[in-house]
Design a protein around this motif. Structure first.
Motif, PDB file in Angstrom:
ATOM      1  N   MET A 191      27.082  40.059  39.661  1.00  0.00           N
ATOM      2  CA  MET A 191      27.970  40.869  38.822  1.00  0.00           C
ATOM      3  C   MET A 191      29.300  40.133  38.788  1.00  0.00           C
ATOM      4  O   MET A 191      30.009  40.084  39.792  1.00  0.00           O
ATOM      5  N   PRO A 192      29.648  39.484  37.664  1.00  0.00           N
ATOM      6  CA  PRO A 192      30.913  38.756  37.624  1.00  0.00           C
ATOM      7  C   PRO A 192      32.091  39.707  37.429  1.00  0.00           C
ATOM      8  O   PRO A 192      32.021  40.645  36.631  1.00  0.00           O
ATOM      9  N   PHE A 193      33.153  39.477  38.174  1.00  0.00           N
ATOM     10  CA  PHE A 193      34.399  40.218  37.993  1.00  0.00           C
ATOM     11  C   PHE A 193      35.493  39.171  37.877  1.00  0.00           C
ATOM     12  O   PHE A 193      36.207  38.886  38.833  1.00  0.00           O
ATOM     13  N   GLY A 194      35.561  38.547  36.723  1.00  0.00           N
ATOM     14  CA  GLY A 194      36.500  37.456  36.490  1.00  0.00           C
ATOM     15  C   GLY A 194      37.693  37.921  35.690  1.00  0.00           C
ATOM     16  O   GLY A 194      37.538  38.504  34.629  1.00  0.00           O
ATOM     17  N   THR A 195      38.897  37.642  36.213  1.00  0.00           N
ATOM     18  CA  THR A 195      40.097  38.120  35.540  1.00  0.00           C
ATOM     19  C   THR A 195      41.030  36.999  35.109  1.00  0.00           C
ATOM     20  O   THR A 195      42.010  37.270  34.441  1.00  0.00           O
ATOM     21  N   ALA A 196      40.786  35.769  35.480  1.00  0.00           N
ATOM     22  CA  ALA A 196      41.732  34.702  35.130  1.00  0.00           C
ATOM     23  C   ALA A 196      41.007  33.366  35.060  1.00  0.00           C
ATOM     24  O   ALA A 196      39.828  33.295  34.735  1.00  0.00           O
ATOM     25  N   CYS A 197      41.713  32.311  35.416  1.00  0.00           N
ATOM     26  CA  CYS A 197      41.220  30.936  35.275  1.00  0.00           C
ATOM     27  C   CYS A 197      39.880  30.702  35.972  1.00  0.00           C
ATOM     28  O   CYS A 197      39.050  29.957  35.471  1.00  0.00           O
ATOM     29  N   CYS A 198      39.682  31.307  37.117  1.00  0.00           N
ATOM     30  CA  CYS A 198      38.438  31.104  37.869  1.00  0.00           C
ATOM     31  C   CYS A 198      37.225  31.580  37.074  1.00  0.00           C
ATOM     32  O   CYS A 198      36.123  31.069  37.259  1.00  0.00           O
ATOM     33  N   ALA A 199      37.435  32.556  36.200  1.00  0.00           N
ATOM     34  CA  ALA A 199      36.319  33.052  35.392  1.00  0.00           C
ATOM     35  C   ALA A 199      35.794  31.965  34.460  1.00  0.00           C
ATOM     36  O   ALA A 199      34.588  31.914  34.187  1.00  0.00           O
ATOM     37  N   ILE A 200      36.661  31.077  34.008  1.00  0.00           N
ATOM     38  CA  ILE A 200      36.225  29.966  33.154  1.00  0.00           C
ATOM     39  C   ILE A 200      35.306  29.038  33.952  1.00  0.00           C
ATOM     40  O   ILE A 200      34.278  28.579  33.449  1.00  0.00           O
ATOM     41  N   LEU A 231      25.043  40.916  43.987  1.00  0.00           N
ATOM     42  CA  LEU A 231      26.029  39.908  44.358  1.00  0.00           C
ATOM     43  C   LEU A 231      27.244  40.076  43.462  1.00  0.00           C
ATOM     44  O   LEU A 231      27.148  39.948  42.243  1.00  0.00           O
ATOM     45  N   LEU A 232      28.387  40.393  44.059  1.00  0.00           N
ATOM     46  CA  LEU A 232      29.630  40.557  43.318  1.00  0.00           C
ATOM     47  C   LEU A 232      30.453  39.288  43.472  1.00  0.00           C
ATOM     48  O   LEU A 232      30.732  38.864  44.597  1.00  0.00           O
ATOM     49  N   ILE A 233      30.810  38.663  42.352  1.00  0.00           N
ATOM     50  CA  ILE A 233      31.651  37.463  42.370  1.00  0.00           C
ATOM     51  C   ILE A 233      33.012  37.855  41.820  1.00  0.00           C
ATOM     52  O   ILE A 233      33.163  38.110  40.622  1.00  0.00           O
ATOM     53  N   VAL A 234      34.002  37.941  42.705  1.00  0.00           N
ATOM     54  CA  VAL A 234      35.366  38.307  42.319  1.00  0.00           C
ATOM     55  C   VAL A 234      36.152  37.022  42.139  1.00  0.00           C
ATOM     56  O   VAL A 234      36.268  36.227  43.068  1.00  0.00           O
ATOM     57  N   SER A 235      36.690  36.816  40.939  1.00  0.00           N
ATOM     58  CA  SER A 235      37.446  35.596  40.674  1.00  0.00           C
ATOM     59  C   SER A 235      38.706  35.925  39.891  1.00  0.00           C
ATOM     60  O   SER A 235      38.669  36.728  38.960  1.00  0.00           O
ATOM     61  N   GLY A 236      39.803  35.330  40.304  1.00  0.00           N
ATOM     62  CA  GLY A 236      41.059  35.514  39.599  1.00  0.00           C
ATOM     63  C   GLY A 236      41.976  36.506  40.273  1.00  0.00           C
ATOM     64  O   GLY A 236      41.698  37.036  41.349  1.00  0.00           O
ATOM     65  N   SER A 265      34.365  35.839  47.155  1.00  0.00           N
ATOM     66  CA  SER A 265      35.744  35.823  46.677  1.00  0.00           C
ATOM     67  C   SER A 265      36.034  34.413  46.206  1.00  0.00           C
ATOM     68  O   SER A 265      36.125  33.484  47.004  1.00  0.00           O
ATOM     69  N   MET A 266      36.164  34.254  44.890  1.00  0.00           N
ATOM     70  CA  MET A 266      36.267  32.924  44.291  1.00  0.00           C
ATOM     71  C   MET A 266      37.713  32.607  43.926  1.00  0.00           C
ATOM     72  O   MET A 266      38.314  33.287  43.096  1.00  0.00           O
ATOM     73  N   GLY A 267      38.264  31.582  44.539  1.00  0.00           N
ATOM     74  CA  GLY A 267      39.597  31.112  44.205  1.00  0.00           C
ATOM     75  C   GLY A 267      40.674  31.657  45.126  1.00  0.00           C
ATOM     76  O   GLY A 267      40.479  32.632  45.850  1.00  0.00           O
ATOM     77  N   ALA A 268      41.815  30.998  45.070  1.00  0.00           N
ATOM     78  CA  ALA A 268      42.927  31.365  45.939  1.00  0.00           C
ATOM     79  C   ALA A 268      43.466  32.756  45.616  1.00  0.00           C
ATOM     80  O   ALA A 268      43.845  33.501  46.532  1.00  0.00           O
ATOM     81  N   CYS A 269      43.497  33.144  44.352  1.00  0.00           N
ATOM     82  CA  CYS A 269      44.062  34.445  43.991  1.00  0.00           C
ATOM     83  C   CYS A 269      43.237  35.604  44.541  1.00  0.00           C
ATOM     84  O   CYS A 269      43.787  36.554  45.099  1.00  0.00           O
ATOM     85  N   ALA A 270      41.930  35.549  44.378  1.00  0.00           N
ATOM     86  CA  ALA A 270      41.078  36.625  44.880  1.00  0.00           C
ATOM     87  C   ALA A 270      41.041  36.641  46.407  1.00  0.00           C
ATOM     88  O   ALA A 270      40.923  37.694  47.019  1.00  0.00           O
TER      89      ALA A 270
END
Length: 166
Positions: free
Chosen positions: A31-40, A69-74, A99-104
């Motif tokens: 389940m993608p939860f992308g809110t910023a650059c990491c979503a790209i 599987l929850l992928i939180v990015s951004g 938790s994908m990326g520094a922001c998340a």
């Protein structure tokens, strides 16, 4: 004449944990939860060049009730955090979080009152991916690490991760 000699090589024995976990690890539904650059970068991971489907995680679901599987990015704002928490709570057990990326993971360079400084204060995180933004190879590595975690899980609720033993 024993049962083994009658069946020969036509039987396969294993434990129920290994059998169920084999199926779970090879059919993760993110389940993608992308809110910023990491979503790209997450989208690039799903495309043909990197092909996350090689690892059994191509069935992207935008419904938490169909995901494990929850992928939180951004960046996650304070106003968005209740939404993310509700999505996590709606996912059926067993469930895992990346938790994908520094922001998340830590809030990144955005140390402001409007942004959450790491989602692990609100939902349990299994794998952290550092970077701003992390490369698609890093997300693939995180999915492989989740598969290793899944292999160690137990079908029994008493032995499952996070369960309270009575």
């Amino acid at each position: 004449m024993g049962l083994e000699s009658q069946l020969g090589d036509n039987i396969f024995t294993t434990t129920i944990d290994k059998f169920v976990n084999w199926g779970r690890k090879n059919s993760l539904w993110p389940m993608p939860f992308g809110t910023a650059c990491c979503a790209i970068e997450m989208m690039a991971t799903l495309a043909s060049k990197f092909d996350l489907s090689r690892f059994g995680a191509e069935a992207i679901r935008f419904s938490p009730r169909q995901s494990d599987l929850l992928i939180v990015s951004g960046r996650i704002s304070i106003k968005m955090m209740p939404v993310l928490k509700k999505i996590y709570d709606q996912m059926p057990d067993p469930k895992w979080v990346i938790s994908m990326g520094a922001c998340a993971s830590t809030g990144g360079v955005f140390d402001t009152y409007t942004l959450v400084q790491g989602v692990d204060g609100f939902i349990p995180v299994d794998i952290y991916i550092p970077g701003c933004p992390p490369r698609p190879e890093d997300l693939i590595d995180a999915v492989i690490q989740i598969q290793r975690i899944v292999e160690q899980e137990s079908v029994s609720p008493k032995r499952r991760r996070g369960a309270i033993a009575s």
